[in-house]
Design a protein around this motif. Structure first.
Motif, PDB file in Angstrom:
ATOM      1  N   ALA A 144       9.257  -5.358  -0.014  1.00 29.99           N
ATOM      2  CA  ALA A 144       8.023  -4.899   0.630  1.00 29.99           C
ATOM      3  C   ALA A 144       7.667  -3.486   0.164  1.00 29.99           C
ATOM      4  O   ALA A 144       6.489  -3.178  -0.076  1.00 29.99           O
ATOM      5  CB  ALA A 144       8.196  -4.930   2.148  1.00 29.99           C
ATOM      6  N   PHE A 145       8.690  -2.634   0.023  1.00 30.86           N
ATOM      7  CA  PHE A 145       8.443  -1.270  -0.443  1.00 30.86           C
ATOM      8  C   PHE A 145       7.950  -1.295  -1.893  1.00 30.86           C
ATOM      9  O   PHE A 145       6.992  -0.592  -2.247  1.00 30.86           O
ATOM     10  CB  PHE A 145       9.722  -0.439  -0.333  1.00 30.86           C
ATOM     11  N   HIS A 146       8.590  -2.090  -2.732  1.00 29.30           N
ATOM     12  CA  HIS A 146       8.170  -2.211  -4.134  1.00 29.30           C
ATOM     13  C   HIS A 146       6.724  -2.679  -4.229  1.00 29.30           C
ATOM     14  O   HIS A 146       5.911  -2.118  -4.994  1.00 29.30           O
ATOM     15  CB  HIS A 146       9.092  -3.183  -4.860  1.00 29.30           C
ATOM     16  N   ASP A 147       6.366  -3.704  -3.448  1.00 25.58           N
ATOM     17  CA  ASP A 147       5.016  -4.263  -3.513  1.00 25.58           C
ATOM     18  C   ASP A 147       3.976  -3.327  -2.913  1.00 25.58           C
ATOM     19  O   ASP A 147       2.787  -3.453  -3.205  1.00 25.58           O
ATOM     20  CB  ASP A 147       4.982  -5.608  -2.794  1.00 25.58           C
ATOM     21  N   GLU A 148       4.419  -2.405  -2.073  1.00 31.47           N
ATOM     22  CA  GLU A 148       3.498  -1.392  -1.551  1.00 31.47           C
ATOM     23  C   GLU A 148       3.220  -0.316  -2.593  1.00 31.47           C
ATOM     24  O   GLU A 148       2.089   0.171  -2.730  1.00 31.47           O
ATOM     25  CB  GLU A 148       4.088  -0.743  -0.299  1.00 31.47           C
ATOM     26  N   ILE A 149       4.243   0.070  -3.362  1.00 33.47           N
ATOM     27  CA  ILE A 149       4.101   1.136  -4.359  1.00 33.47           C
ATOM     28  C   ILE A 149       3.351   0.662  -5.598  1.00 33.47           C
ATOM     29  O   ILE A 149       2.514   1.381  -6.151  1.00 33.47           O
ATOM     30  CB  ILE A 149       5.490   1.684  -4.755  1.00 33.47           C
ATOM     31  N   GLU A 150       3.600  -0.550  -6.029  1.00 33.76           N
ATOM     32  CA  GLU A 150       3.097  -1.013  -7.322  1.00 33.76           C
ATOM     33  C   GLU A 150       1.577  -0.899  -7.466  1.00 33.76           C
ATOM     34  O   GLU A 150       1.097  -0.376  -8.484  1.00 33.76           O
ATOM     35  CB  GLU A 150       3.553  -2.459  -7.570  1.00 33.76           C
ATOM     36  N   VAL A 175      14.049   3.600   2.697  1.00 37.71           N
ATOM     37  CA  VAL A 175      12.589   3.632   2.541  1.00 37.71           C
ATOM     38  C   VAL A 175      12.021   4.897   3.163  1.00 37.71           C
ATOM     39  O   VAL A 175      11.139   5.553   2.580  1.00 37.71           O
ATOM     40  CB  VAL A 175      11.951   2.376   3.177  1.00 37.71           C
ATOM     41  N   ASN A 197      10.033   7.718   1.118  1.00 34.42           N
ATOM     42  CA  ASN A 197       8.692   8.184   1.481  1.00 34.42           C
ATOM     43  C   ASN A 197       8.663   9.693   1.694  1.00 34.42           C
ATOM     44  O   ASN A 197       7.657  10.347   1.398  1.00 34.42           O
ATOM     45  CB  ASN A 197       8.209   7.460   2.733  1.00 34.42           C
ATOM     46  N   ARG A 226      -0.390   1.138  -6.210  1.00 30.92           N
ATOM     47  CA  ARG A 226      -0.777   2.548  -6.214  1.00 30.92           C
ATOM     48  C   ARG A 226      -0.586   3.183  -7.593  1.00 30.92           C
ATOM     49  O   ARG A 226      -1.005   4.315  -7.816  1.00 30.92           O
ATOM     50  CB  ARG A 226       0.024   3.307  -5.157  1.00 30.92           C
TER      51      ARG A 226
END
Length: 822
Positions: free
Chosen positions: A602-608, A665, A669, A610
C-alpha cells in the motif's frame, strides 16, 4: 590539494572530466560550454602556475567560474617565479566606425575592470579623447533593421554567435550612461532590450527605452526569467546560453520577442516610472519549513524510545537528532546480519545513510557520544577479551609467510635435485595453507576519517560490514567528495546497495567484497548539505538519493542548565539491547508476513504515482523518493530486530508483522517530509533565503526608504539586497516605488508593503508548543506538558527490567564474522 591559497595541478585536473595527456600538458572537457571533445589545454608553468586555454574560445574567467575558482587560485607560489600580474586582460572589444575602421578598443581585465585605448602614433593612447562615441559592433547594427540591446560586450558577442544582431553602449549600465550621441544609430529599428537580472539592469533598461522610443520603430524590454526561471542575481543572456545551449536560447529568445508587449512610456514624467506594476500580485507566502513532523517516537519499542527521550532531555538536544542517531547506532549493532527479502526476490540490505541537519550549538557531539558509547564499550571489551587470539593469529601468519620464503629459497638454491623437489612440494602445501588461512581481526564497528582504499580494507577485515560515524558530518562528506573523481564514490554507492566491490590499486593488494554493507551516520550543518547538493558528482551518481535527511528542530533558546540526569535503568536497558544485538549468533534473511507485505504494498502504491514526471509532486526528487519504499523496508527490518531483541528473542523467529511495517511507514513518512523540505530549501536558496531574511528587516523598518534597508543589512556577507527585493516583490510582499518626490537631490526608492500581507502572515504565525518533539511517556516528564501522550502510549505497564544486568568487561560473547551481509 592546495598550497597556500593556490590550487595544485593535480587538484585542478581532478576537477575536470575527460582528462588525457597531451605533449607536455593535458587536454580535458571545458566546463564553460557543452564540450563533447576535449578542447581545454592545461599546462603547469613556473612556480606552480596553471596555464589554460579553451580552443573553442571560452575566456579564462568563464572556465574558472564554472570550476568555482578565481584567477588567484591558479597563480602558483610567487616565491618560485615572477610575481603574478595584479590584473590580467581576458578580452578585447573593438569599436569600429561605419566603414569598419578601428576607433577605440575596450579591454576587460580580471579582477573585473575595463580600460579604453585608441590607436595613436603606432601605439596606444589610453583614453577616448577626440574619438566619436559609437555603439559596439556598429557595422552589424547599421546592416540590420532590428537589434538586441544588452548591457555589455560579452553578451553582444554571445548573441552574435547565435546569428542575432546585437549591440551595447560602451559605458555599460547605469543611470545616464546611454548617451544621446548613440540615439541616431537606432533610428527606425526594432529594439529588443535585454537587462541583467538586477534592479540596476531593470532601471537602466527603462531609461534606454524612454530615450530610444521617439526614434525607434518599436521598443520591447525582455525579461530573461521568462525563458530561464532559475537565472541568478545579476545573470544575463550569456548565463542563459550557458545553461540552455545556444540553439535553445535563440529559439526561446525569438519566441519571447513575439510575445513581449511593446514599450509605452509615461510621457508625463521626466524620470523613470515604477519598476513594479501598480496592481498587487497574488501573495506567494514563504514555505514554513519549520512546520515539519516531530520524530515519531511512539512507533519504536519501549526501551529504544525511552532512551531517546532520556538523552534528549539530558543533553537538551532535539529529539529528531537523537532519534536518528539511535536508529543509526542500532543499525550498526545489527552488523548487516538481517537483510529483508521481498516476495519478488529483491533484497534490501540492512544499512541506512542518515544525515540529520542541525546548526551549530545543537550539541551534536554530546548526542553522538551518549548514543554510540555502548558500541564503543562493547568494541573495547571484545578486543580486550580476544586480543591474545588476534596476536596469536598474526604471529601464525608471519611464521607461515616466513616458511614460504624459506621454501622458495631452498627450491631455487638447493644443491641436489631431491632437495629442490622436496622444497617445491613443501612450497605448494604452504601456499595452499596460506590461501585457506582465516585471519582473526581486531573488532572495529565504525570509523570516520577513512580513505576509500582503507574503507575497502576495513570492510574486508570486518566481514564486509562497517560504518562511518561522525558528530560533524561535514568532514565525512568532504572526505567522500575528495576522491569522487577517481572512482572512490563507487564504494559508497555499492556499500548501500550491496553490489560487488573490486578495488585494484598499485598502492595496496586487490580487494574483492561480494556483499558490502555500509552504514553512515553523519549529523551535519546546513552549509554541508548545500555543498552536497552543489556537488554534481554526488547528485548525478546517486549518493544524495540514498541519504535520509532530517531538518532537526532547534532547542536553542529554551534549554535548561539543570537538565534531567540520564536514568540508570533506561541506560542499562539500552546498553543491554545494543550488546544483545552485537553479540547475537544468528544471521539470515527476514521476510514480511502476508499482512506486513500488504502494508508495504500500500505504501509503495501510494508513492509510485507521485513520481510521475508530469503530474507527480515528487517528480523533482524522483531519484530520492523512488528509493523510499526500499528505505521503508530497511526501517521495517530494523524495527523488527529491535522488537525481537527487546523481548530477548531472535529476529529470525518470525516475519515482519503488520504493526512493525506500519511503524516503518510512519518513520518513512517522517523522513519524506523532512527530505522534501531539504530539497525545497536547496532549490530556493540563496535567493529565497535572502528574501526571508530581508522580510524580517522590512517589518522592523521605521521609514519606508530603501536606504534604511541598506544600512540594516550592511556587513552581511554574500547578500544581494537588490535580488532579495526582487524576490519579495515577485512574491507580492512589497513593491519598490521609484516615483520622484519633487525634493532636491536623488531620492531613495520607497519600499511599499502589501497591505494584505500582514493578514496572511498572522493566520500562519503560530507558536510551537513542543520544540523538543518528544511526546510525553510514562517514564519521563517532558519539559513541555501541554500535550497528552498518544493513545497507544497511555497506561503502558512498566518496562520489564528483570534481565537487564550490566555485563562486566571481559564477559562479551564471540561476535560472528564471515559473510555477515549474505
Amino acid at each position: 590539494m592546495k598550497r597556500g591559497d593556490c590550487v595544485t595541478i593535480d587538484d585542478f585536473l581532478s576537477r575536470l572530466k575527460g582528462v588525457k595527456r597531451s605533449g607536455d600538458g593535458w587536454l580535458g572537457l571545458c566546463p564553460a560550454h557543452a564540450d563533447k571533445n576535449p578542447s581545454l589545454s592545461v599546462k603547469e608553468g613556473a612556480g606552480g602556475r596553471i596555464l589554460l586555454r579553451c580552443h573553442v574560445g571560452c575566456m579564462v574567467q568563464a572556465v574558472l567560474s564554472a570550476m568555482d575558482l578565481s584567477l588567484s587560485d591558479i597563480m602558483g607560489d610567487a616565491r618560485d617565479g615572477p610575481a603574478p600580474q595584479r590584473r590580467v586582460p581576458v578580452a578585447e572589444y573593438n569599436y569600429l566606425d561605419e566603414e569598419g575602421n578601428l576607433l577605440f578598443q575596450k579591454l576587460r581585465y580580471v579582477p573585473k575592470m575595463f580600460q579604453i585605448r585608441r590607436p595613436a602614433l603606432g601605439g596606444w593612447a589610453w583614453d577616448r579623447r577626440g574619438v566619436p562615441l559609437v555603439p559596439y559592433r556598429l557595422p552589424e547594427l547599421i546592416a540590420s533593421d532590428y537589434v538586441f540591446l544588452s548591457e555589455g560586450e560579452k553578451d553582444v558577442d554571445c548573441l552574435q554567435k547565435m546569428g542575432l544582431p546585437a549591440t551595447c553602449s560602451p559605458d555599460g549600465a547605469g543611470s545616464g550612461k546611454f548617451r544621446s550621441d548613440l540615439v541616431k544609430w537606432f533610428s527606425d529599428k526594432s529594439i529588443y532590450i535585454l537587462p541583467d537580472n538586477d534592479l540596476v539592469g531593470k532601471n537602466f533598461s527603462i531609461e534606454e527605452a524612454n530615450i530610444l522610443f521617439p526614434v525607434a520603430k518599436s521598443v520591447k524590454i525582455l525579461d530573461l526569467r521568462a525563458i530561464y526561471p532559475d537565472l541568478p542575481a545579476g545573470g544575463d543572456i550569456s548565463d542563459v546560453a550557458a545553461a540552455l545551449g545556444a540553439d535553445a536560447t535563440k529559439a526561446a529568445l525569438l519566441q519571447l520577442v513575439e510575445a513581449a508587449p511593446e514599450w509605452a512610456p509615461d510621457r508625463g514624467r521626466d524620470s523613470l516610472p515604477q519598476v513594479e506594476a501598480p496592481e498587487w500580485a497574488e501573495l506567494i507566502p514563504f514555505e514554513r519549513l519549520e512546520d515539519l513532523p516531530f520524530f515519531p517516537l511512539h512507533v519504536l519499542p519501549r526501551w529504544t524510545r525511552d532512551y531517546i527521550s532520556a538523552v534528549a532531555e539530558t543533553v537538551q538536544a532535539p529529539a529528531d537528532l537523537v532519534g536518528c542517531c539511535v536508529l543509526g547506532a542500532l543499525e550498526v549493532a545489527c552488523r548487516g546480519r538481517y537483510p529483508v527479502r521481498l516476495p519478488s526476490g529483491h533484497i534490501e540490505r540492512a544499512c541506512l545513510y542518515l544525515a540529520p541537519i542541525a546548526p551549530p550549538s545543537e550539541r551534536k557531539s554530546g548526542v553522538v557520544d551518549l548514543v554510540f558509547r555502548p558500541l564503543v564499550e562493547f568494541e573495547r571489551d571484545y578486543n580486550k577479551l580476544h586480543g591474545g587470539e588476534v596476536l596469536q593469529n598474526l604471529s601464525e601468519l608471519k611464521l607461515l609467510r616466513a616458511r614460504i620464503v624459506d621454501a622458495e629459497q631452498r627450491a631455487v638454491r638447493g644443491k641436489k635435485i631431491d632437495e629442490r623437489l622436496l622444497a617445491e612440494d613443501e612450497l605448494r602445501a604452504l601456499n595452499n595453507e596460506l590461501a585457506s588461512f582465516e585471519p582473526v581481526e581486531e573488532l572495529r564497528l565504525f570509523g570516520a576519517d577513512v580513505t576509500p582504499e582503507k574503507l575497502a580494507a576495513m570492510l574486508k577485515a570486518q566481514g564486509s560490514v562497517f560504518a562511518l560515524v561522525s558528530a560533524e558530518g561535514g568532514g565525512l562528506f568532504e572526505n567522500i567528495g575528495r576522491y569522487s573523481d577517481r572512482g572512490g564514490l563507487e564504494l559508497y554507492l555499492n556499500g548501500y546497495s550491496g553490489d560487488r566491490v573490486c578495488v585494484d590499486r598499485k598502492s595496496c593488494e586487490s580487494i574483492v567484497i561480494d556483499f558490502p554493507v555500509l552504514t553512515i551516520m553523519a549529523p551535519c550543518q546546513p552549509h554541508v548539505v548545500a555543498d552536497l547538493f552543489a556537488d554534481l558528482q554526488k547528485v548525478g551518481r546517486g549518493l544524495l538519493s540514498r541519504i535520509l535527511f532530517v531538518r532537526c528542530s532547534s532547542r536553542v533558546g529554551s534549554r535548561r542548565a539543570m537538565s534531567t540526569p540520564l536514568d540508570e535503568n533506561v541506560r542499562i536497558a539500552f546498553y543491554t539491547l545494543c550488546r544483545d544485538m552485537l553479540a547475537g549468533a544468528s544471521k539470515g534473511e527476514l521476510a514480511y508476513s502476508d499482512e506486513g507485505f500488504a502494508v508495504y504494498a500500500a505504501f509503495h502504491d501510494e508513492i509510485e504515482p507521485r513520481l510521475h514526471p508530469e503530474v507527480g509532486d515528487l517528480s523533482h526528487m524522483a531519484d530520492w523518493a523512488g528509493k523510499l519504499p526500499g528505505q521503508m523496508t530497511r526501517l521495517a527490518g530494523l524495527v523488527h530486530c529491535i522488537s525481537a531483541c527487546e523481548r530477548g528473542g531472535d529476529p529470525l523467529e518470525g516475519p515482519i508483522s503488520a504493526e512493525e511495517a506500519a511503524a516503518a511507514v510512519e518513520l518513512a513518512n517522517f523522513f519524506l517530509a523532512h527530505s522534501m523540505a531539504v530539497y525545497a530549501e536547496q532549490a530556493e536558496s540563496p535567493r529565497v533565503a535572502d528574501a526571508r531574511y530581508l522580510w524580517g528587516k522590512v517589518q522592523a523598518m521605521r521609514t519606508d526608504r530603501k536606504n534604511e534597508l541598506t544600512r540594516m543589512v550592511q556587513g552581511k556577507r554574500d547578500f544581494s539586497l537588490d535580488e532579495a527585493l526582487i524576490e519579495l516583490a515577485r512574491r507580492g510582499y512589497i513593491r519598490v516605488d521609484q516615483t520622484p518626490t519633487g525634493n532636491a537631490g536623488r531620492p531613495s526608492p520607497r519600499i511599499v508593503v502589501n497591505p494584505e500581507v500582514r493578514k496572511s502572515i498572522d493566520k500562519i504565525d503560530e507558536i510551537d508548543e513542543n520544540p523538543s518533539g518528544i511526546p510525553p511517556n510514562t517514564h519521563f516528564v517532558n519539559f513541555v506538558n501541554k500535550i497528552t501522550a498518544p493513545a497507544n502510549l497511555q497506561n503502558v505497564p512498566a518496562a520489564d527490567f528483570s534481565r537487564l544486568v550490566e555485563v562486566p568487561a571481559g564477559e562479551v560473547g564471540p561476535l560472528p564474522f564471515g559473510e555477515m551481509a549474505r
